[in-house]
Design a protein around this motif. Structure first.
Motif, PDB file in Angstrom:
ATOM      1  N   GLY A 122       3.528 -15.703 -74.956  1.00  0.00           N
ATOM      2  CA  GLY A 122       4.608 -15.353 -75.331  1.00  0.00           C
ATOM      3  C   GLY A 122       4.484 -14.435 -76.337  1.00  0.00           C
TER       4      GLY A 122
ATOM      5  N   THR B 181      16.823 -20.570 -75.057  1.00  0.00           N
ATOM      6  CA  THR B 181      15.897 -20.817 -74.774  1.00  0.00           C
ATOM      7  C   THR B 181      15.857 -20.188 -73.356  1.00  0.00           C
ATOM      8  OG1 THR B 181      15.307 -22.818 -75.472  1.00  0.00           O
ATOM      9  CG2 THR B 181      13.861 -21.806 -74.102  1.00  0.00           C
ATOM     10  N   MET B 182      16.669 -19.918 -72.441  1.00  0.00           N
ATOM     11  CA  MET B 182      16.974 -19.587 -71.597  1.00  0.00           C
ATOM     12  C   MET B 182      17.161 -17.842 -71.428  1.00  0.00           C
ATOM     13  SD  MET B 182      16.004 -20.649 -68.973  1.00  0.00           S
ATOM     14  CE  MET B 182      16.359 -19.905 -67.663  1.00  0.00           C
ATOM     15  N   GLN B 183      17.841 -17.722 -72.866  1.00  0.00           N
ATOM     16  CA  GLN B 183      18.172 -15.951 -73.034  1.00  0.00           C
ATOM     17  C   GLN B 183      16.622 -15.219 -73.274  1.00  0.00           C
ATOM     18  OE1 GLN B 183      21.324 -14.993 -72.551  1.00  0.00           O
ATOM     19  NE2 GLN B 183      21.264 -16.961 -71.287  1.00  0.00           N
TER      20      GLN B 183
ATOM     21  N   VAL C 211      13.346 -16.411 -73.122  1.00  0.00           N
ATOM     22  CA  VAL C 211      11.927 -16.708 -72.473  1.00  0.00           C
ATOM     23  C   VAL C 211      12.205 -16.013 -71.028  1.00  0.00           C
ATOM     24  CG1 VAL C 211      10.579 -18.399 -71.351  1.00  0.00           C
ATOM     25  CG2 VAL C 211      11.840 -18.955 -73.888  1.00  0.00           C
ATOM     26  N   PRO C 212      11.836 -15.140 -70.603  1.00  0.00           N
ATOM     27  CA  PRO C 212      12.117 -14.291 -69.919  1.00  0.00           C
ATOM     28  C   PRO C 212      12.207 -14.849 -68.679  1.00  0.00           C
ATOM     29  CG  PRO C 212      10.374 -13.382 -70.547  1.00  0.00           C
ATOM     30  CD  PRO C 212      11.159 -13.986 -71.576  1.00  0.00           C
ATOM     31  N   GLU C 213      12.246 -15.015 -67.446  1.00  0.00           N
ATOM     32  CA  GLU C 213      11.470 -15.623 -65.881  1.00  0.00           C
ATOM     33  C   GLU C 213      10.501 -14.764 -65.488  1.00  0.00           C
ATOM     34  OE1 GLU C 213      14.534 -15.668 -62.528  1.00  0.00           O
ATOM     35  OE2 GLU C 213      16.139 -15.905 -63.805  1.00  0.00           O
ATOM     36  N   THR C 214       9.490 -15.675 -64.892  1.00  0.00           N
ATOM     37  CA  THR C 214       8.371 -14.899 -64.874  1.00  0.00           C
ATOM     38  C   THR C 214       8.520 -14.592 -63.231  1.00  0.00           C
ATOM     39  OG1 THR C 214       7.748 -16.987 -64.467  1.00  0.00           O
ATOM     40  CG2 THR C 214       7.139 -16.077 -66.507  1.00  0.00           C
TER      41      THR C 214
ATOM     42  N   GLN D 269       9.417 -16.648 -78.758  1.00  0.00           N
ATOM     43  CA  GLN D 269       9.857 -16.971 -78.137  1.00  0.00           C
ATOM     44  C   GLN D 269       9.103 -18.761 -78.116  1.00  0.00           C
ATOM     45  OE1 GLN D 269       7.664 -15.068 -75.120  1.00  0.00           O
ATOM     46  NE2 GLN D 269       9.572 -13.876 -74.273  1.00  0.00           N
TER      47      GLN D 269
END
Length: 143
Positions: A79, A136-138, A140-143, A83
């Protein structure tokens, strides 16, 4: 100072000196110092577990996460630096909540009473965890 029992009914909230199982006013259950101490011990144990585990995760993962893209100890964090800082801040916030819970549990164990001020501090830390999870959700993108 003698022990004080408090009614659990939110409309009654009668406090009487001594240890009583039933409220003399409404007949509801009473919160005795013994019950508060038991809850304090449970809160202390849960807070110690939470703070300890988050502290260990922070210690174990921070060298790798603070140097993104570099192989450290056989692992690489892929990351960004932002992040990594956000995730480590989430760990620190959860550890602070655990430490606050430990402190409140100790207070309950030693005094046999609840403290509204300490309860509000621990609840504020819980809200901070929610905010950090959202942040954190904003980041760190979804994988």
């Amino acid at each position: 100072m003698p022990a004080t029992s408090t009614c659990l009914n939110s409309r009654c909230r009668t406090s009487v000196e001594g240890t009583m199982a039933k409220c003399p006013n409404c007949g509801g259950g009473m919160r005795t110092p013994r019950r508060v101490r038991i809850a304090g011990g449970f809160l202390l144990a849960c807070g110690a577990f939470l703070a300890g585990m988050m502290g260990w995760l922070y210690y174990a993962l921070s060298p790798t996460m603070l140097h993104p893209g570099t192989r450290i100890g056989g692992t690489t964090f892929n990351g960004t630096a932002e992040q990594a800082r956000t995730i480590l801040m989430l760990f620190a916030t959860i550890a602070a909540f655990g430490a606050g819970s430990m402190f409140y549990g100790l207070w309950m164990l030693f005094t046999g009473r609840r403290s509204i001020a300490l309860m509000l501090v621990v609840l504020a830390l819980a809200v901070a965890i929610g905010g950090m999870c959202w942040w954190t959700m904003q980041v760190v993108p979804e994988t």
